[in-house]
Design a protein around this motif. Structure first.
Motif, mmCIF file in Angstrom:
data_model
loop_
_atom_site.group_PDB
_atom_site.id
_atom_site.type_symbol
_atom_site.label_atom_id
_atom_site.label_comp_id
_atom_site.label_asym_id
_atom_site.label_seq_id
_atom_site.Cartn_x
_atom_site.Cartn_y
_atom_site.Cartn_z
ATOM 1 N N GLU A 367 0.861 -1.262 -0.027
ATOM 2 C CA GLU A 367 -0.052 -0.104 -0.013
ATOM 3 C C GLU A 367 1.017 1.195 0.072
ATOM 4 N N ASN A 368 2.108 1.142 0.524
ATOM 5 C CA ASN A 368 2.980 2.167 0.582
ATOM 6 C C ASN A 368 3.937 2.210 -0.508
ATOM 7 N N GLY A 369 3.777 1.346 -1.513
ATOM 8 C CA GLY A 369 4.609 1.541 -2.798
ATOM 9 C C GLY A 369 5.393 0.327 -2.970
ATOM 10 N N ALA A 370 5.853 -0.395 -1.901
ATOM 11 C CA ALA A 370 6.801 -1.524 -2.392
ATOM 12 C C ALA A 370 6.837 -2.227 -3.441
ATOM 13 N N LYS A 371 7.994 -2.370 -4.293
ATOM 14 C CA LYS A 371 7.726 -3.143 -5.509
ATOM 15 C C LYS A 371 7.659 -4.547 -5.338
ATOM 16 N N GLU A 372 8.569 -5.156 -4.639
ATOM 17 C CA GLU A 372 8.780 -6.623 -4.114
ATOM 18 C C GLU A 372 8.890 -6.612 -2.670
ATOM 19 N N VAL A 373 8.304 -7.743 -2.104
ATOM 20 C CA VAL A 373 8.603 -8.042 -0.690
ATOM 21 C C VAL A 373 8.985 -9.696 -0.490
ATOM 22 N N HIS A 374 10.145 -9.715 -0.033
ATOM 23 C CA HIS A 374 10.760 -11.031 0.114
ATOM 24 C C HIS A 374 10.726 -11.156 1.590
ATOM 25 N N MET A 375 10.745 -12.360 2.008
ATOM 26 C CA MET A 375 10.934 -12.797 3.495
ATOM 27 C C MET A 375 11.731 -13.872 3.749
ATOM 28 N N ARG A 376 12.619 -13.848 4.913
ATOM 29 C CA ARG A 376 13.182 -14.851 5.328
ATOM 30 C C ARG A 376 12.831 -14.931 6.889
ATOM 31 N N SER A 377 12.514 -16.151 7.410
ATOM 32 C CA SER A 377 12.425 -16.377 8.635
ATOM 33 C C SER A 377 13.377 -17.015 9.225
ATOM 34 N N ALA A 378 13.690 -16.402 10.402
ATOM 35 C CA ALA A 378 15.119 -16.655 11.288
ATOM 36 C C ALA A 378 15.013 -17.803 11.869
ATOM 37 N N CYS A 379 14.185 -18.963 11.669
ATOM 38 C CA CYS A 379 13.930 -20.048 12.469
ATOM 39 C C CYS A 379 13.236 -20.905 11.502
ATOM 40 N N PRO A 380 13.371 -22.440 11.456
ATOM 41 C CA PRO A 380 12.616 -23.220 10.769
ATOM 42 C C PRO A 380 11.204 -23.037 10.849
ATOM 43 N N PRO A 381 10.255 -23.718 10.047
ATOM 44 C CA PRO A 381 8.768 -23.536 10.170
ATOM 45 C C PRO A 381 8.459 -24.320 11.462
ATOM 46 N N LYS A 416 3.296 -37.084 8.603
ATOM 47 C CA LYS A 416 4.481 -38.105 8.259
ATOM 48 C C LYS A 416 5.716 -37.519 7.590
ATOM 49 N N TYR A 417 5.365 -36.286 6.957
ATOM 50 C CA TYR A 417 6.214 -35.801 5.995
ATOM 51 C C TYR A 417 6.746 -34.346 6.419
ATOM 52 N N ILE A 418 6.554 -34.192 7.808
ATOM 53 C CA ILE A 418 7.028 -32.777 8.296
ATOM 54 C C ILE A 418 8.346 -32.483 7.955
ATOM 55 N N GLU A 419 9.320 -33.513 8.150
ATOM 56 C CA GLU A 419 10.581 -33.439 7.901
ATOM 57 C C GLU A 419 11.149 -32.799 6.442
ATOM 58 N N GLU A 420 10.138 -33.413 5.561
ATOM 59 C CA GLU A 420 10.429 -33.007 4.010
ATOM 60 C C GLU A 420 9.748 -31.807 4.079
ATOM 61 N N TYR A 421 8.785 -31.097 4.496
ATOM 62 C CA TYR A 421 8.271 -30.012 4.333
ATOM 63 C C TYR A 421 9.182 -28.850 4.990
ATOM 64 N N SER A 422 9.769 -29.192 6.097
ATOM 65 C CA SER A 422 10.748 -28.266 6.402
ATOM 66 C C SER A 422 12.083 -27.956 5.528
ATOM 67 N N ASN A 423 12.119 -28.879 4.668
ATOM 68 C CA ASN A 423 13.289 -28.721 3.857
ATOM 69 C C ASN A 423 13.126 -27.917 2.670
ATOM 70 N N SER A 424 13.744 -26.926 2.209
ATOM 71 C CA SER A 424 13.306 -26.423 1.050
ATOM 72 C C SER A 424 13.888 -26.907 -0.097
ATOM 73 N N ASP A 425 14.785 -27.985 -0.173
ATOM 74 C CA ASP A 425 15.199 -28.512 -1.372
ATOM 75 C C ASP A 425 14.346 -29.833 -1.604
ATOM 76 N N THR A 426 13.237 -30.135 -0.953
ATOM 77 C CA THR A 426 12.302 -31.181 -1.280
ATOM 78 C C THR A 426 11.235 -30.827 -2.095
ATOM 79 N N GLU A 427 10.606 -31.500 -2.626
ATOM 80 C CA GLU A 427 9.265 -31.159 -3.462
ATOM 81 C C GLU A 427 8.293 -30.740 -2.638
ATOM 82 N N ARG A 428 8.020 -31.327 -1.536
ATOM 83 C CA ARG A 428 6.995 -30.916 -0.568
ATOM 84 C C ARG A 428 7.573 -29.526 0.153
#
Length: 473
Positions: A367-381, A416-428
């Motif tokens: 709303e204040n005119g940002a072009k892109e907003v990227h986010m990084r979380s300082a801890c795992p999901p 059952k697949y939480i470990e996969e979802y936590s990992n950004s290198d997996t499809e999940r």
């Protein structure tokens, strides 16, 4: 959560405890309490709500009238504390930090065994101090009683007891929370936050071991029972809860957060995920040092596109009502237009829990005119609600945005697949991140990994509680 501060001195120490307890205000916003003992006045106690005004304001008049060379104060997000207990062990004040998951079962058991009553709150829930006091009274000494409470309680219990002669402190048997002892020429103190006593002229003496019980007087700190638990300190203390100046087990909070941001940037560079942005920014307050570390390592300039309005919103915690929490989150952040309009921004936040506040923050930036907003979380999901310290107010794990998405993708089988979802290198993992980006209107999203978090803290993973991320005890 909460925290406590106590002192035993050759001189009146009420003012020390007033300031030391106030330095724990970032750990809770519901209630504050102080108890002092002097031979002339006996036990003096005051408890106030601090939901609408800070601890210091509520207690500054009480402190003038209180006197004592033994004093105990606490910040509590749960029960009114400290409470006064009279048992076969005498009259004393007690306060505790943590959560008792089997409180109802313990109360029923004690009532059947002859305990007449418990102090309860307006909600009908038993005051934890009253329950712990009843457990302690099952034995013939404070030391044996506390050990018995350790055995019976499921959850976390760190406590401080003020008698007319001393202060007894006990660190929870898994060391999920710290207790630090400080000393000065005229006495000793105990605190959850190390910096809280350093401004008062005390110097660090030592950290209690998990399960250790000590007695503090003006003349020293005596171990009543050696620590026989295993270290499992909460990792979230460094990521979010702890004040920047605090150190836990020798690791400073601010230093960990900056190191954590550097590691996130290293991972993005290594994996080709470093975005082309104008600024790296931190969500105030705890996200800022993580962002500084990210900016330092990535070489992207650091900026503050919005500032927290601290004169009336000085603390990091929020009201318990969710709609009011959302409103406050929006009201206390003021934009700096020059760093938003037409800019591509990467923000670092301490964590993503429900995603509600983050979504509103992202919308506010656009709303204040940002072009892109990227986010990084300082801890795992965050995959599990905390059952040890009650830091998350979620009533269901499906309120957590990561678990909500997993459930929508795969139903109950998804756990059952939480470990996969936590990992950004997996499809999940990629699919979950894409869905969070869609819901929160983010250009990109990444989480710190668990190994990255452990590396930033600098302690062995076996010494850390990581339950909220991987469900491991």
């Amino acid at each position: 959560m909460g925290g406590f501060f106590g002192a035993a001195s050759k001189n009146d120490c009420v003012t020390d405890v007033f300031f030391g307890t106030d330095y724990h205000s970032h750990l809770g916003t519901r209630r504050g309490g102080m108890t002092a003992y002097s031979p002339e006045l006996g036990f003096q106690r005051h408890i106030h709500s601090i939901e609408n005004s800070p601890f210091r304001t509520k207690f500054e008049n009480d402190v003038v009238a209180m006197k004592g060379k033994l004093c105990l104060g606490c910040i509590s997000d749960t029960d009114p504390q400290p409470i006064l207990v009279r048992s076969k062990l005498g009259l004393y004040a007690i306060c505790s930090i943590g959560i008792i998951n089997n409180a109802d079962e313990l109360a029923d058991e004690l009532l059947k065994d002859g305990c007449d009553s418990f102090e309860t709150m307006s909600s009908g829930k038993i005051n934890s101090g009253s329950l712990i006091g009843a457990l302690i009274a099952q034995k013939d000494s404070f030391t044996e009683g506390i050990k018995y409470a350790y055995e019976k309680i499921e959850g976390t219990m760190s406590l401080a007891i003020l008698t007319k002669d001393s202060i007894i402190a006990a660190r929870d048997k898994n060391g999920r929370l710290p207790i630090v002892i400080g000393k000065r020429s005229d006495g000793y103190c105990l605190s959850l936050e190390s910096f809280a006593f350093e401004k008062l002229g005390y110097v660090p003496d030592r950290d209690l071991e998990p399960g250790e019980i000590v007695e503090i007087t003006a003349d020293g700190c005596e171990t009543l029972a050696k620590g026989d638990g295993r270290m499992h300190i909460c990792s979230f203390l460094w990521t979010y809860y702890g004040y920047p100046n605090a150190s836990y087990e020798g690791v400073n909070v601010e230093a960990m957060r900056i190191r954590n941001g550097e590691i996130m940037a290293e991972n993005d560079i290594k994996n080709g995920r470093l975005p082309d942005v104008d600024y790296v920014c931190g969500v105030p307050d705890s996200g800022i040092p993580h962002a500084i570390g990210y900016a330092n390592r990535s070489g992207i300039p650091f900026a503050r596109p919005f500032i927290k309005y601290t004169p009336t919103w000085p603390r990091s915690f929020m009201p318990t009502n969710q709609s009011m929490r959302n409103r406050v989150a929006k009201m206390k952040l003021i934009p700096v237009q020059e760093f938003i309009e037409g800019k591509k921004l990467l923000f670092v936040d301490d964590s993503i829990v429900r995603g509600t506040q983050m979504r509103e923050t992202v919308e506010f930036l656009y709303e204040n005119g940002a072009k892109e907003v990227h986010m990084r979380s300082a801890c795992p999901p965050i995959m599990y609600g905390c059952k040890y310290l009650n830091f998350s107010r979620s009533t269901s794990e499906l309120e957590l945005i990561a678990r909500q998405i997993i459930d929508e993708f795969e139903g109950a089988e998804g756990v059952k697949y939480i470990e996969e979802y936590s990992n950004s290198d997996t499809e999940r993992g990629k699919r979950m991140r894409d869905e969070i980006c869609r819901r929160l209107k983010l250009t990109s999203l990444e989480f710190q990994s668990l190994p990255g978090t452990v590396r930033a803290i600098g302690r062995p993973e076996c010494d850390l509680c990581t339950y909220c991320w991987n469900g491991k005890e």
